[in-house]
Design an enzyme around this catalytic site. Structure first.
Site, PDB file in Angstrom:
ATOM      1  N   GLU A 176       7.954 -21.618  -2.595  1.00  0.00           N
ATOM      2  CA  GLU A 176       8.075 -20.360  -3.366  1.00  0.00           C
ATOM      3  C   GLU A 176       6.885 -19.439  -3.093  1.00  0.00           C
ATOM      4  O   GLU A 176       6.208 -18.963  -4.000  1.00  0.00           O
ATOM      5  CB  GLU A 176       8.207 -20.680  -4.862  1.00  0.00           C
ATOM      6  CG  GLU A 176       9.507 -21.388  -5.157  1.00  0.00           C
ATOM      7  CD  GLU A 176       9.819 -21.437  -6.641  1.00  0.00           C
ATOM      8  OE1 GLU A 176       8.895 -21.403  -7.457  1.00  0.00           O
ATOM      9  OE2 GLU A 176      11.011 -21.507  -6.992  1.00  0.00           O
ATOM     10  N   GLU A 377      16.249 -26.229  -4.423  1.00  0.00           N
ATOM     11  CA  GLU A 377      16.056 -26.373  -5.868  1.00  0.00           C
ATOM     12  C   GLU A 377      17.194 -25.688  -6.606  1.00  0.00           C
ATOM     13  O   GLU A 377      17.554 -24.560  -6.269  1.00  0.00           O
ATOM     14  CB  GLU A 377      14.738 -25.730  -6.350  1.00  0.00           C
ATOM     15  CG  GLU A 377      13.507 -26.465  -5.918  1.00  0.00           C
ATOM     16  CD  GLU A 377      12.244 -25.848  -6.476  1.00  0.00           C
ATOM     17  OE1 GLU A 377      12.284 -25.278  -7.601  1.00  0.00           O
ATOM     18  OE2 GLU A 377      11.213 -25.915  -5.789  1.00  0.00           O
TER      19      GLU A 377
END
Ligand code: BGP
Length: 479
Positions: A176, A377
């Site tokens: 991320e 995810e």
């Protein structure tokens, strides 16, 4: 007959600091996330910079995978996982980050874990840095503010690539990497880059400079990895949260498009290899002085990624004629002009539940980049109830995952998106990153441990365990 690819990577996702524990075992040094205290629902975690004895750091012991790894991997194998995504704790390999030689005990730990996974036919999918920069690099060098840290990351990546070149095929550089675009939340720039903004500094300018060094580090790692093993598949990894316009008013539509640039900035560069014009215009307009040295452009061009990994949890919505009403979760920042989406429900932590948004995200990303995607995810953080007989009926989690798998299958089967795999987040209960809680559970395996660190660490299969086992066994046909 299900048309999901036969080699589709059904798996689960984890991150070293959120489940390993052993935070100071085996020669590991403290990382930036080891100095973040427990938070609670709506109470942000504190970045303490030092290890205070009287502070509770939930990730110090986490769920003690460090001592339970054989038992846990046997459970993952029982589910039939094809792959397991996790990270290598950077400070387990280089405790301070700037050593000449790596920590052999740390390297051996991951050799043991990868051997155990491979013994059970589970493919490791490895994130090099999942918010786990050595604390020393953050405190002594200023993290990725400092261009020197680029070479320390490159050395860490090269060490891992060489050590595990015959055990790991799928890699990602930074988890991320785009979280830090939300400069209002210090959690993200600290965990992404080991950087804190000083008094009088422009937070976005600091973020973009650190981001440039991180983009160089990612590109250099990709180039080095492909030298070491041309069969490596090395991806970028971003948080992808679609931003919808509240109405068909073109002003709302354009606002959403403009705000999506914070989602696309990093992957645009990691996939295409150059800075997008909208960013260069922003730097010029805002007077950001981002030091880009001679040769940097070639580094970015030579280090583009093989696939794009991304996390998908929710979508957000914006309306041009409202002030920021702090809608949206701490993870993705309460967007300026953020508003509730009247068509969507939300989790107990305010994350919207939007399965169709996953199909939308897959199509938008695949159209934009035309490279394989990997959902690394996705999950439903919730409070689980342990019944008197020890069973856990997590039907809400099953419903969430089922609805999202239905949509990803449409993206693959009808829309033709090239999707490598799907690894639901927190396949076993772990510490929540944004809140530091065990209470916010994602797992299909329950762990007896609470927010204060009490519990036996006992592992228990939830109803979702058998459900997901059937999903995998039928290659996504039986949901
Ligand atoms: C992402 C991180 C993961 C994970 C996930 C869920 O940002 O990549 O580390 O934590 O968010 O968030 P949380 O754990 O706060 O519910």
């Amino acid at each position: 007959m299900n048309n999901m690819p036969k080699d589709f990577l059904w798996g689960g996702a984890l991150a070293a600091h959120q489940f390993e524990g052993g935070w100071n075992k085996g020669g590991k040094g403290p990382s930036v996330v080891d100095v973040m205290t427990a938070g609670a629902h709506g109470v942000p975690r504190k970045i303490t910079q030092t290890i205070e004895d009287d502070e509770f750091y939930p990730n110090h012991e986490a769920i003690d995978f460090y001592h339970h790894y054989k038992e846990d991997i046997a459970l993952f194998a029982e589910m039939g996982l094809k792959c397991l995504r996790t990270s290598i704790g950077w400070s387990r390999i280089f405790p301070n980050g700037d050593e000449d030689e790596p920590n052999e005990e740390g390297l051996q730990f991951y050799d043991d874990v990868f051997d155990e996974l491979i013994k059970h036919g589970i493919e490791p999918v490895i994130t090099l840095s999942h918010f786990e920069m050595p604390l020393h690099l953050a405190r002594e060098y200023g993290g990725f503010r400092n261009r020197k840290v680029v070479s320390f990351f490159e050395k860490f990546a090269e060490t891992c690539f060489k050590r595990y070149k015959n055990k790991v095929k799928y890699w990602m550089t930074f988890n991320e990497i785009n979280n830090k675009m939300d400069v209002d939340n210090p959690l993200f720039l600290w965990t992404n880059s080991g950087v804190t903004v000083k008094e009088g500094e422009n937070a976005k300018e600091v973020m973009y400079q650190a981001g440039h060094h991180e983009l160089l580090a990612s590109a250099l790692a990709v180039a080095k990895g492909k030298e070491i093993n041309p069969n490596f598949e090395i991806g970028a990894m971003v948080s992808h949260v679609p931003i919808y316009p509240y109405s068909s008013n073109p002003v709302d539509v354009m606002l959403a498009e403009e705000l999506m640039r914070q989602r696309y900035f990093f992957p645009d560069i990691q996939v295409r290899g150059y800075y997008p014009n909208y960013a260069l215009k922003e730097f010029e307009r805002e007077g950001y002085n981002i030091k880009i040295e001679d040769g940097d452009e070639e580094i970015l061009q030579d280090g583009t990624v093989d696939y794009l990994g991304f996390s998908y949890y929710m979508s957000t919505t914006v309306k041009s004629d409202v002030e920021r009403d702090n809608t949206g979760d701490i993870l993705n920042g309460a967007l300026p002009n953020g508003v509730e989406n009247p068509y969507l429900k939300a989790s107990d932590w305010g994350w919207t539940i939007d399965p169709v948004g996953l199909r939308y995200a897959l199509n938008r990303l695949y159209d934009r980049y035309q490279i394989p995607l990997f959902i690394v995810e996705n999950g439903f953080g919730a409070v689980d109830k342990v019944e008197a007989d020890g069973s856990i009926h997590d039907q809400d989690r099953i419903n969430y995952l089922k609805a999202h798998i239905e949509e990803l299958e449409k993206a693959v089967i009808y829309d033709g998106v090239d999707l490598l795999g799907y690894t639901p987040w927190g396949i076993i209960d772990i510490v929540s990153f944004t809140t530091g809680e065990m209470k916010k559970r994602y797992g299909m395996i329950h762990v007896d441990r609470d927010n204060e660190g009490n519990g036996t660490m006992k592992r228990t299969k939830k109803d979702s365990f058998e459900w997901y086992k059937r999903v995998i066994a039928t290659n996504g046909e039986e949901l």
